[in-house]
Motif scaffolding. Structure first.
Motif, PDB file in Angstrom:
ATOM      1  N   LYS A 108      57.463 127.090  81.865  1.00 56.68           N
ATOM      2  CA  LYS A 108      58.812 126.558  81.949  1.00 56.68           C
ATOM      3  C   LYS A 108      59.475 127.035  83.227  1.00 56.68           C
ATOM      4  N   GLN A 109      60.020 126.103  83.947  1.00 58.59           N
ATOM      5  CA  GLN A 109      60.653 126.454  85.211  1.00 58.59           C
ATOM      6  C   GLN A 109      61.939 125.662  85.339  1.00 58.59           C
ATOM      7  N   VAL A 110      63.042 126.352  85.505  1.00 55.46           N
ATOM      8  CA  VAL A 110      64.333 125.688  85.558  1.00 55.46           C
ATOM      9  C   VAL A 110      64.700 125.302  86.973  1.00 55.46           C
ATOM     10  N   GLU A 111      64.444 126.184  87.936  1.00 53.69           N
ATOM     11  CA  GLU A 111      64.858 125.920  89.301  1.00 53.69           C
ATOM     12  C   GLU A 111      63.947 124.922  89.991  1.00 53.69           C
ATOM     13  N   VAL A 112      64.565 124.078  90.810  1.00 54.04           N
ATOM     14  CA  VAL A 112      63.811 123.159  91.651  1.00 54.04           C
ATOM     15  C   VAL A 112      63.683 123.784  93.031  1.00 54.04           C
ATOM     16  N   THR A 113      62.461 123.808  93.551  1.00 58.22           N
ATOM     17  CA  THR A 113      62.232 124.403  94.861  1.00 58.22           C
ATOM     18  C   THR A 113      61.569 123.388  95.770  1.00 58.22           C
ATOM     19  N   ALA A 114      62.097 123.208  96.972  1.00 60.31           N
ATOM     20  CA  ALA A 114      61.530 122.275  97.943  1.00 60.31           C
ATOM     21  C   ALA A 114      61.148 123.020  99.201  1.00 60.31           C
ATOM     22  N   ASN A 660      77.152 107.035 110.205  1.00 61.00           N
ATOM     23  CA  ASN A 660      76.121 106.965 109.171  1.00 61.00           C
ATOM     24  C   ASN A 660      76.170 108.257 108.359  1.00 61.00           C
ATOM     25  N   LEU A 661      76.519 108.144 107.081  1.00 61.65           N
ATOM     26  CA  LEU A 661      76.629 109.294 106.184  1.00 61.65           C
ATOM     27  C   LEU A 661      75.697 109.084 104.992  1.00 61.65           C
ATOM     28  N   ASN A 662      74.886 110.113 104.679  1.00 58.38           N
ATOM     29  CA  ASN A 662      74.006 110.061 103.515  1.00 58.38           C
ATOM     30  C   ASN A 662      74.115 111.363 102.735  1.00 58.38           C
ATOM     31  N   ILE A 663      74.247 111.247 101.426  1.00 57.53           N
ATOM     32  CA  ILE A 663      74.318 112.411 100.546  1.00 57.53           C
ATOM     33  C   ILE A 663      73.308 112.210  99.422  1.00 57.53           C
ATOM     34  N   PHE A 664      72.357 113.121  99.323  1.00 57.48           N
ATOM     35  CA  PHE A 664      71.386 113.088  98.230  1.00 57.48           C
ATOM     36  C   PHE A 664      71.491 114.388  97.439  1.00 57.48           C
ATOM     37  N   THR A 665      71.592 114.278  96.118  1.00 56.39           N
ATOM     38  CA  THR A 665      71.676 115.465  95.257  1.00 56.39           C
ATOM     39  C   THR A 665      70.699 115.323  94.096  1.00 56.39           C
ATOM     40  N   ASN A 666      70.165 116.452  93.683  1.00 57.50           N
ATOM     41  CA  ASN A 666      69.270 116.505  92.532  1.00 57.50           C
ATOM     42  C   ASN A 666      69.682 117.712  91.679  1.00 57.50           C
ATOM     43  N   PRO A 671      65.269 122.071  81.709  1.00 61.43           N
ATOM     44  CA  PRO A 671      63.958 122.252  82.321  1.00 61.43           C
ATOM     45  C   PRO A 671      63.162 120.965  82.478  1.00 61.43           C
ATOM     46  N   LYS A 672      63.443 119.952  81.643  1.00 63.55           N
ATOM     47  CA  LYS A 672      62.695 118.699  81.724  1.00 63.55           C
ATOM     48  C   LYS A 672      63.551 117.514  82.166  1.00 63.55           C
ATOM     49  N   LEU A 673      64.823 117.763  82.459  1.00 64.14           N
ATOM     50  CA  LEU A 673      65.734 116.658  82.739  1.00 64.14           C
ATOM     51  C   LEU A 673      66.477 116.898  84.043  1.00 64.14           C
ATOM     52  N   THR A 674      66.441 115.931  84.950  1.00 69.80           N
ATOM     53  CA  THR A 674      67.171 116.022  86.213  1.00 69.80           C
ATOM     54  C   THR A 674      68.022 114.779  86.417  1.00 69.80           C
ATOM     55  N   LEU A 675      69.147 114.966  87.069  1.00 72.75           N
ATOM     56  CA  LEU A 675      70.055 113.880  87.423  1.00 72.75           C
ATOM     57  C   LEU A 675      70.134 113.816  88.946  1.00 72.75           C
ATOM     58  N   SER A 676      69.864 112.648  89.511  1.00 71.98           N
ATOM     59  CA  SER A 676      69.855 112.482  90.963  1.00 71.98           C
ATOM     60  C   SER A 676      70.840 111.403  91.378  1.00 71.98           C
ATOM     61  N   GLY A 677      71.390 111.585  92.577  1.00 74.66           N
ATOM     62  CA  GLY A 677      72.293 110.596  93.136  1.00 74.66           C
ATOM     63  C   GLY A 677      72.099 110.471  94.625  1.00 74.66           C
ATOM     64  N   ASN A 678      72.324 109.265  95.127  1.00 81.96           N
ATOM     65  CA  ASN A 678      72.196 109.017  96.561  1.00 81.96           C
ATOM     66  C   ASN A 678      73.336 108.101  97.010  1.00 81.96           C
ATOM     67  N   PHE A 679      74.155 108.600  97.930  1.00 74.40           N
ATOM     68  CA  PHE A 679      75.275 107.812  98.467  1.00 74.40           C
ATOM     69  C   PHE A 679      75.032 107.530  99.940  1.00 74.40           C
ATOM     70  N   LEU A 722      68.215 109.179  86.209  1.00 73.21           N
ATOM     71  CA  LEU A 722      67.997 110.243  85.232  1.00 73.21           C
ATOM     72  C   LEU A 722      66.488 110.321  84.998  1.00 73.21           C
ATOM     73  N   ASN A 723      65.906 111.487  85.283  1.00 69.02           N
ATOM     74  CA  ASN A 723      64.455 111.653  85.204  1.00 69.02           C
ATOM     75  C   ASN A 723      64.112 112.653  84.104  1.00 69.02           C
ATOM     76  N   TYR A 724      63.130 112.301  83.285  1.00 73.37           N
ATOM     77  CA  TYR A 724      62.771 113.149  82.159  1.00 73.37           C
ATOM     78  C   TYR A 724      61.260 113.330  82.096  1.00 73.37           C
ATOM     79  N   ASP A 725      60.819 114.595  81.943  1.00 73.62           N
ATOM     80  CA  ASP A 725      59.410 114.913  81.770  1.00 73.62           C
ATOM     81  C   ASP A 725      59.161 115.157  80.287  1.00 73.62           C
ATOM     82  N   PHE A 726      58.497 114.205  79.638  1.00 68.12           N
ATOM     83  CA  PHE A 726      58.358 114.253  78.171  1.00 68.12           C
ATOM     84  C   PHE A 726      57.372 115.320  77.718  1.00 68.12           C
ATOM     85  N   ASN A 727      56.272 115.460  78.414  1.00 72.67           N
ATOM     86  CA  ASN A 727      55.181 116.279  77.896  1.00 72.67           C
ATOM     87  C   ASN A 727      54.527 117.063  79.023  1.00 72.67           C
TER      88      ASN A 727
END
Length: 783
Positions: A108-114, A660-666, A671-679, A722-727
Motif C-alpha cells: 500500500k502506497q499513498v504518496e504519488v512520486t514522479a 499560454n497557461l496550463n495547470i495539471f494536478t493529480n 491509496p487506490k483513488l486519484t482525482l486529476s484535472g487539467n486546465f 477519476l481513476n481507480y485501481d480495483f485490484n
C-alpha cells in the motif's frame, strides 16, 4: 557567427579557469542501468553523494561522469522500480552494471512520486522528459490518454486546435516538429482527424520533447523533436493487458519468448460510427468512421555486448461523409537496430528505418467520382556512436543518409465523372548528415556542450523546372521556358553547417544557470491551407524556388530541483531568427497544382518568448503549472505587390499565440483513488478578418485588410478524471477511469467565417468542433 562561437568558447574557458580550484586526481565512473533481463532503462537517474551529483542514463542505458578520488554512495532511481544503492571507492576508472527490480505494487502506497523532468547538472535545456505512467493519470478524451495532447501542456507548446493532432512549438508550424516513434519519423500522427494519436499508451516507455539546446544528433526540423520510445519486453513472465472505452478497444502482450528474446505486441480499434447515428443531423447520422493500428517490437540479446531490436507500426484510418467524400490514410513504420558495446568507453547503434504514409480521397457523388492519391516514402540508414574514453568528455558522433520519395497527387476519375485525370511528378530527394557533439566538464560548476552538424540535400529528377519572366509575379501565364530533368538526375543542391553550443554554470548542488545557441535546417515542409496536419496535406521538398528553412535560436534559463525532488522550477527566455519561411498568396491553389511555387511566397520571421514551469513531484498532490508568453511574426516582402503580404510589414504568423497557461494536478484521495484535472488557456489564433463587402459582376465578395490582423476568441478548457485501481497487486489487476472532457462546455472556436446580409456589416461566425462536456469511461485489465 563563427567568430561569435569562438569568442563564446574562449569566454567559457576563462570562466572555467576562474572558478576551478585545485583538485585531487579525477577518475571516470561509468556504467549501465537495466532491468533484470538486461533491457536498458532510458532516462534512469543516478545520484552520487557526497556532492549531490545527478546524471541521466542515455538511450542505451549508459552513463558516465568524472569525479575526484574518494568514496561515494551511488543510488539509481527509476519510476516503478526499486531504488538501488551501492558504495564505490573510486581509486581508478570504474564501471558499474546496475540492475533494478520491479517494485512490489501490492504494498500500500499513498504518496504519488514522479521523476524529475530536468537535469540540473547537465547542459541540456529546453527538454522535458515524461514518463508514461504519469500520462495515464491525465484526463482523457473518449477514454484514451494521448501523448500529443499531454505535450501541449508543456511550456512553449500550443495545440493546433480542437480535434487535431498537430502542435506548435515556440511559434513554429506543425510540420517543423520532428515526431519520432523508436527513431522513425511519423508524417501524420493522428487518428480520426486528431481525436486520437498513433501512440498506444499501454506499450510506451517514455517520451521527451526537445525545444532548445538540441544536441547535434538531431536535425531535419527547426522547431522541436518529440522522441517517443516503446517499452521492451519484461524478463520475468508474459504480461497481458486489455482495455475498452465507449469508442475503442485495445490489447497488448509483452514479455520473454526465450531467455534472450522478448516481444511487445499491441493492437487497437475504434468504432465511433454508432455514436454518430445518435445525432439529429442526417449528414452526421449517415457518416462513418473507424481506425485500427498494431505495434510489434522484438528485442534479441545476442550476448553481453550485442543486441538487436526490431520495431514496427501499422495503421489504417477511414472516414466517410454520406453523399460525397470518403477519406482513407495509413502509416507503415519500421526500424531495425543493432546495439554494440566495444568497451566500457565506446558503444554504437546502427539503425535502418522506413516510414510510409499513404492518403486516398475518394469522391462518390454522382458525376464527380474520383480517386485522389498522395503520400510519402522515407528510408534512412544511420550510425550513432558514444565515447567516454577522454577525461571529462562525453562525445557523441555519427552520420546517415535518408531518401524521400513524395507522390504529391494522382487524380483518377471513374464512373460518370467528367473530371480530367492528372498526375503530378514525384518529388525525390536525398539528405545526408554527419555530426559530433562533445559535453565537457570544465570544473565542478562549469560544463559546456559544443557540437556541429553538417547536412547536405540533393533534389533529384524527374522534374520540370519552370522559368518565369523577370519583373513579373510568378504565375502560369509568366512561364517562358521549361527545364526537364530525367529520373535520378541532379536538379538542385543545398548544404550547410549547423553549429550547436550550450553552457551550464552550477550555482549550487540544486540549481544552475544555462545558455545555448543552435542552428537547424529543414529540407521538407508541409503545403497546407490549414493550421494543423490533415490527411489531405502534401509534403514538399526544397527545390529551385523553395529554399530550406533555417532557424537560429538563442536561449538562457534557470533550473532548480529541491534536494528531496519534491519541487522543481525552470525559467527560460528564447529568441529565434527564421529564414525562408513560406506563406501563401491570396487565393492560392495548393491541390494538384503543377506550378505550386507560383502560389508560394518566401520571407523571414522572428519568434521570442519567456517560459516558466513549477512542478511538484511527490506527496498527495502532484502536478505542474506552466506559463508562456511569446510572439511569432513573419515578413514577406517580394519584388512585386502581388508577392508581398501586409504591405511588406511584419504581421502575426498563423502560430502566434501570445499567452499560454496550463495547470495539471493529480490528487491522491485514497491509496487506490486519484482525482486529476487539467486546465488550458491560450490566446486566440490570428485570422484575416473581413471589414466590408463589394460587388463584382453581380457577385458579392468579402474585402480583407492586411493578414492576420484580428484574432479568434481566446481558448480555454477544463478536463477532469477519476481513476481507480480495483485490484492492484493481485494476479489480475483492474483499473478504471471516468473522465469529462471540456467540463464547463466551452464552445471554443476551431475556425471563423463571415456571412453577408444586405444592409448590414459583415458578421463573423465561429465553428466549434466540441461545444459540450464529453464524458467517457475506460476499463483496463492486466494479468
Amino acid at each position: 557567427m563563427y567568430r561569435t562561437i569562438l569568442l563564446t568558447s574562449l569566454i567559457v574557458t576563462l570562466i572555467s579557469v576562474s572558478v576551478c580550484r585545485a583538485q585531487s586526481q579525477t577518475y571516470q565512473l561509468s556504467g549501465s542501468v537495466s532491468n533484470q533481463s538486461g533491457t536498458p532503462l532510458i532516462g534512469a537517474y543516478v545520484l552520487i553523494n557526497p556532492g549531490n551529483k545527478t546524471v541521466a542514463a542515455d538511450e542505451n542505458g549508459r552513463f558516465s561522469v568524472q569525479l575526484p578520488e574518494g568514496t561515494y554512495v551511488v543510488e539509481c532511481q527509476y519510476l516503478g522500480m526499486v531504488a538501488l544503492s551501492t558504495e564505490v571507492e573510486l581509486k581508478k576508472n570504474t564501471t558499474l552494471r546496475l540492475k533494478l527490480k520491479d517494485k512490489d505494487m501490492s504494498l500500500k502506497q499513498v504518496e504519488v512520486t514522479a521523476k524529475s523532468s530536468f537535469d540540473v547538472n547537465s547542459t541540456n535545456m529546453g527538454s522535458t522528459y515524461m514518463d508514461v505512467k504519469l500520462l495515464t493519470k491525465m484526463p482523457a478524451l473518449l477514454g484514451e490518454v494521448d501523448v500529443i495532447r499531454s505535450v501541449s501542456s508543456l511550456p512553449g507548446v500550443v495545440s493546433a486546435g480542437e480535434g487535431t493532432a498537430g502542435f506548435y512549438v515556440r511559434g513554429g508550424s506543425a510540420d517543423q516538429n520532428l515526431v519520432l516513434l523508436d527513431d522513425v519519423p511519423v508524417f501524420n500522427s493522428s487518428h480520426l482527424f486528431g481525436f486520437f494519436s498513433i501512440y498506444n499508451p499501454d506499450i510506451l516507455d517514455s517520451y521527451t520533447l526537445h525545444r532548445s539546446g538540441i544536441s547535434a544528433q538531431y536535425g531535419s526540423r527547426i522547431s522541436s523533436i518529440l522522441d517517443v520510445r516503446m517499452k521492451d519486453g519484461e524478463s520475468d513472465k508474459m504480461h497481458y493487458q486489455a482495455g475498452v472505452s465507449p469508442v475503442s478497444a485495445k490489447f497488448s502482450v509483452y514479455g520473454p519468448l526465450t531467455p534472450k528474446l522478448s516481444i511487445v505486441l499491441a493492437g487497437r480499434a475504434a468504432y465511433p460510427s454508432y455514436l454518430l447515428k445518435m445525432f439529429k443531423s442526417e449528414n452526421i447520422k449517415k457518416s462513418a468512421a473507424h481506425f485500427y493500428d498494431a505495434n510489434l517490437k522484438l528485442h534479441y540479446k545476442i550476448d553481453a555486448n550485442n543486441s538487436l531490436e526490431f520495431s514496427s507500426y501499422y495503421s489504417e484510418d477511414g472516414f466517410k461523409f454520406p453523399y460525397d467524400t470518403t477519406y482513407h490514410w495509413s502509416n507503415k513504420l519500421g526500424s531495425l537496430k543493432w546495439n554494440h558495446v566495444y568497451s566500457q568507453n565506446l558503444s554504437s547503434t546502427v539503425t535502418v528505418a522506413k516510414s510510409i504514409y499513404d492518403n486516398n480521397v475518394e469522391g462518390i457523388a454522382i458525376g464527380e467520382e474520383f480517386n485522389l492519391n498522395s503520400g510519402i516514402d522515407f528510408t534512412q540508414a544511420k550510425v550513432d556512436w558514444g565515447y567516454f574514453g577522454i577525461s571529462k568528455h562525453t562525445i557523441d558522433f555519427g552520420g546517415g543518409v535518408a531518401e524521400y520519395v513524395i507522390q504529391p497527387g494522382k487524380l483518377e476519375p471513374y464512373g460518370t465523372s467528367s473530371l480530367n485525370p492528372r498526375t503530378l511528378e514525384k518529388d525525390k530527394g536525398i539528405e545526408l548528415h554527419g555530426y559530433v557533439n562533445d559535453e565537457i566538464e570544465l570544473s565542478e560548476r562549469v560544463s559546456v556542450s559544443l557540437g556541429v552538424r553538417y547536412s547536405y540535400f540533393l533534389k533529384q529528377g524527374p522534374s520540370d523546372v519552370y522559368l518565369y519572366e523577370g519583373g513579373k509575379p510568378r504565375s502560369e501565364t509568366s512561364i517562358i521556358d521549361t527545364l526537364a530533368y530525367a529520373d535520378g538526375e541532379n536538379v538542385q543542391t543545398y548544404q550547410g553547417v549547423e553549429p550547436r553550443a550550450a553552457i551550464k554554470y552550477s550555482l549550487n548542488d540544486n540549481s544552475s544557470l544555462k545558455a545555448s545557441y543552435s542552428r537547424m535546417r529543414q529540407y521538407i515542409q508541409l503545403v497546407s491551407n490549414t493550421a494543423a496536419i490533415t490527411p489531405v496535406d502534401v509534403w514538399k521538398l526544397s527545390n529551385n524556388y523553395l529554399e530550406p528553412q533555417i532557424a537560429d535560436q538563442w536561449s538562457i534559463g534557470y533550473v532548480r530541483v529541491e534536494p528531496n525532488n519534491m519541487y522543481e522550477f525552470s525559467w527560460e527566455v528564447y529568441y529565434k531568427r527564421l529564414t525562408n519561411q513560406v506563406d501563401y498568396k491570396d487565393g492560392a491553389v495548393l491541390l494538384l497544382n503543377p506550378t505550386l511555387e507560383a502560389d508560394l511566397l518566401s520571407g523571414k520571421g522572428v519568434a521570442y518568448g519567456s517560459e516558466w514551469m513549477l512542478k511538484k513531484n511527490t506527496g498527495l498532490l502532484s502536478g505542474w503549472v506552466s506559463l508562456t508568453y511569446s510572439r511569432s511574426k513573419r515578413l514577406i516582402q517580394g519584388a512585386t505587390p502581388q508577392e508581398t503580404i501586409n504591405n511588406g510589414e511584419y504581421y502575426p504568423s498563423n502560430y502566434d499565440r501570445p499567452l499560454n497557461l496550463n495547470i495539471f494536478t493529480n490528487y491522491q484521495l485514497h491509496p487506490k483513488l486519484t482525482l486529476s484535472g487539467n486546465f488550458t488557456y491560450t490566446s486566440g489564433r490570428p485570422m484575416a478578418a473581413s471589414d466590408s463587402w463589394y460587388r463584382y459582376y453581380g457577385q458579392v465578395f468579402a474585402n480583407y485588410t492586411g493578414r492576420n490582423q484580428e484574432r479568434m476568441p481566446d481558448y480555454h478548457r477544463l478536463d477532469v478524471s477519476l481513476n481507480y485501481d480495483f485490484n492492484e497487486g493481485a494476479k489480475v489487476e483492474y483499473t478504471g477511469s471516468l473522465s469529462i472532457y471540456n467540463l464547463y462546455g466551452r464552445k471554443n472556436a476551431y475556425s471563423t467565417f463571415f456571412r453577408h446580409y444586405y444592409g448590414a456589416p459583415p458578421g463573423a461566425y465561429k465553428l466549434a468542433i466540441i461545444g459540450a462536456p464529453i464524458p467517457s469511461v475506460n476499463l483496463n485489465v492486466k494479468f
